[in-house]
Enzyme design. Structure first.
Site, short mmCIF file in Angstrom:
data_model
loop_
_atom_site.label_atom_id
_atom_site.label_comp_id
_atom_site.label_asym_id
_atom_site.label_seq_id
_atom_site.Cartn_x
_atom_site.Cartn_y
_atom_site.Cartn_z
N CYS A 167 68.91 -37.11 -31.62
CA CYS A 167 68.26 -38.01 -32.58
C CYS A 167 69.21 -38.60 -33.60
CB CYS A 167 67.15 -37.26 -33.31
SG CYS A 167 66.17 -36.16 -32.28
N HIS A 306 63.91 -38.47 -41.99
CA HIS A 306 63.86 -38.23 -40.54
C HIS A 306 62.40 -38.05 -40.12
CE1 HIS A 306 65.35 -37.28 -36.63
NE2 HIS A 306 64.86 -36.06 -36.64
N GLU A 317 62.88 -30.70 -44.42
CA GLU A 317 63.47 -31.90 -44.99
C GLU A 317 63.02 -32.10 -46.44
OE1 GLU A 317 64.48 -36.56 -43.93
OE2 GLU A 317 62.93 -35.54 -42.78
N LYS A 338 58.61 -43.48 -38.63
CA LYS A 338 58.26 -43.00 -37.29
C LYS A 338 56.75 -42.97 -37.07
CE LYS A 338 62.30 -40.09 -36.22
NZ LYS A 338 63.12 -40.29 -37.43
N HIS A 343 59.37 -42.16 -32.33
CA HIS A 343 60.72 -41.59 -32.40
C HIS A 343 61.56 -42.19 -31.28
CE1 HIS A 343 64.03 -39.13 -33.13
NE2 HIS A 343 63.47 -37.94 -33.24
N PHE A 403 68.08 -32.39 -32.73
CA PHE A 403 68.13 -31.16 -31.94
C PHE A 403 69.59 -30.87 -31.62
CE2 PHE A 403 63.65 -31.43 -29.83
CZ PHE A 403 63.09 -30.98 -31.01
#
Length: 415
Positions: A167, A306, A317, A338, A343, A403
């Site tokens: 990502c 994010h 976050e 998003k 995403h 990830f």
């Protein structure tokens, strides 16, 4: 060190076939999430997707029809960004212009097509040969195919680099291009993020991770709900975005007006877990970006989070932003776009950064469009439901946390 300017941007996303449309739809709170295509739905009937608003092949010359879908997205976005920058590399200049691309999983459509052909052959009457595949299959599916297409299409002979960091891929690409120009290795770079993995094979793999959003009971388009009490995961999208970066000297020499200054880049690795985020390392990436830009927390007015709508991700976050911004977090506007475009994995970071730059220039901040029931643990100003207009935004930050434990933060400021 050279000042690095953004002189052009472009995108093809679930929200629009170009960047201005994508931004307008984001401000309108339009959610481009919908049902899966039939070939995916037959295996995963409840999965949701955010498909691109236009077919990329239809926006390109016929000679690009054979490229993988991800490469087509990359070219569409790059074409728009380069046109916006009035960009023309002169013969003596091409080795000073690089191409930097971020992509999560290159060639997904080509790979799925190969397996489809193989399965059809082995289950036929024996007359088809499963080893007979298109001779350009490997060049189509290699991760650096989009970078190669852009480099060859525009005759750019500088470094051509591809970053595959899940990502955070395109955010890393932005940051590394920024450093190359700032430190004098290049005068300009075309930076692109692209992703096209809405295929049966890829979706089955993502579904196995148990991170995909469940359909909303009354409105499936609102199924991705970052920072919400009832969030259930993210929705995968597809598309591409691009920015043109130039040294101030190059842009000035050709009389090109800049959109903003890219001024900060921070990155870190959790070194702990493949999927569970680390607040400490997110904090380190954000603080690096601020320090790199020479800015204080109170100098940032908008942050594109994010914000994937996973339980652990959103809470972590939130804590990380508070850890960096301290008391300045109370005045900070934050949102996760998003919720609207899904995403985009390898293209996510650059699309969100581009939307943030437009927010800074316009003073209109995109909302977290589906935030109806805030999670008490996510207690920042996440711009619920509706955009805000008329804001004085002098600097922005954009976060991408991947990830594998890769964290990237970018900072840009108004000129």
């Amino acid at each position: 060190m050279a000042k690095v300017l953004i002189t052009g941007m472009g995108a093809i996303s679930p929200l629009g076939a170009d960047l201005p449309t994508s931004f307008a739809q984001a401000l309108a709170g339009h959610c481009a999430v919908g049902a899966a295509t039939p070939e995916i739905a037959k295996w995963l009937p409840n999965v949701l997707l955010a498909q691109a608003a236009a077919e990329p092949a239809g926006l390109l010359d016929g000679k690009h029809a054979g490229l993988d879908r991800a490469s087509q997205f990359a070219l569409v976005a790059a074409n728009e960004a380069l046109a916006a920058a009035n960009f023309g590399a002169e013969a003596a200049d091409t080795r000073r212009v690089g191409v930097y691309v971020g992509i999560g999983f290159g060639g997904a459509h080509t790979v799925d097509g190969l397996y489809d052909r193989f399965q059809a052959a082995v289950h036929s009457d024996g007359k088809r040969n499963p080893v007979m595949v298109h001779p350009l299959s490997v060049p189509r599916m290699m991760a650096n195919a989009p970078a190669a297409a852009i480099s060859m299409g525009y005759g750019l002979r500088g470094p051509s680099h591809t970053y595959t960091v899940a990502c955070a891929s395109s955010s890393v690409a932005i940051g590394e291009a920024f450093r190359a120009i700032r430190d004098g290795y290049l005068d300009a770079a075309v930076v692109v993020g692209c992703e096209a993995m809405l295929t049966p094979g890829a979706m089955l793999a993502w579904n196995a991770l148990r991170v995909m959003a469940k359909p909303h009971a009354t409105d499936p388009a609102r199924s991705c709900r970052p920072f919400s009490q009832d969030r259930s995961g993210f929705v995968l999208g597809e598309g591409g975005a691009a920015i043109v970066l130039e040294s101030e000297a190059r842009a000035s020499a050709r009389g090109q007006q800049a959109l903003a200054e890219l001024c900060g880049y921070g990155s870190s690795s959790d070194a702990a877990h493949l999927t569970a985020p680390s607040s400490a390392e997110q904090i380190h990436a954000m603080q690096q970006a601020l320090d790199d830009a020479g800015l204080r927390p109170q100098d940032i007015q908008y942050l594109n989070a994010h914000g994937t709508a996973t339980d652990a991700g959103d809470v972590t976050e939130t804590a990380s932003i508070r850890g960096v911004f301290g008391t300045a977090a109370e005045q900070l506007a934050v949102s996760s776009t998003k919720a609207m475009h899904g995403h985009l994995i390898g293209a996510g970071g650059i699309l969100e950064f581009a939307l943030s730059v437009l927010a800074m220039r316009s003073g209109s901040l995109p909302p977290t469009a589906t935030l109806e029931q805030p999670d008490p643990r996510c207690d920042l100003d996440y711009i619920p439901l509706q955009a805000r207009h008329g804001r004085d935004v002098r600097a922005i930050m954009s976060n991408s946390f991947a990830f594998g434990g890769s964290n990237v933060s970018l900072v840009a400021k108004r000129l």
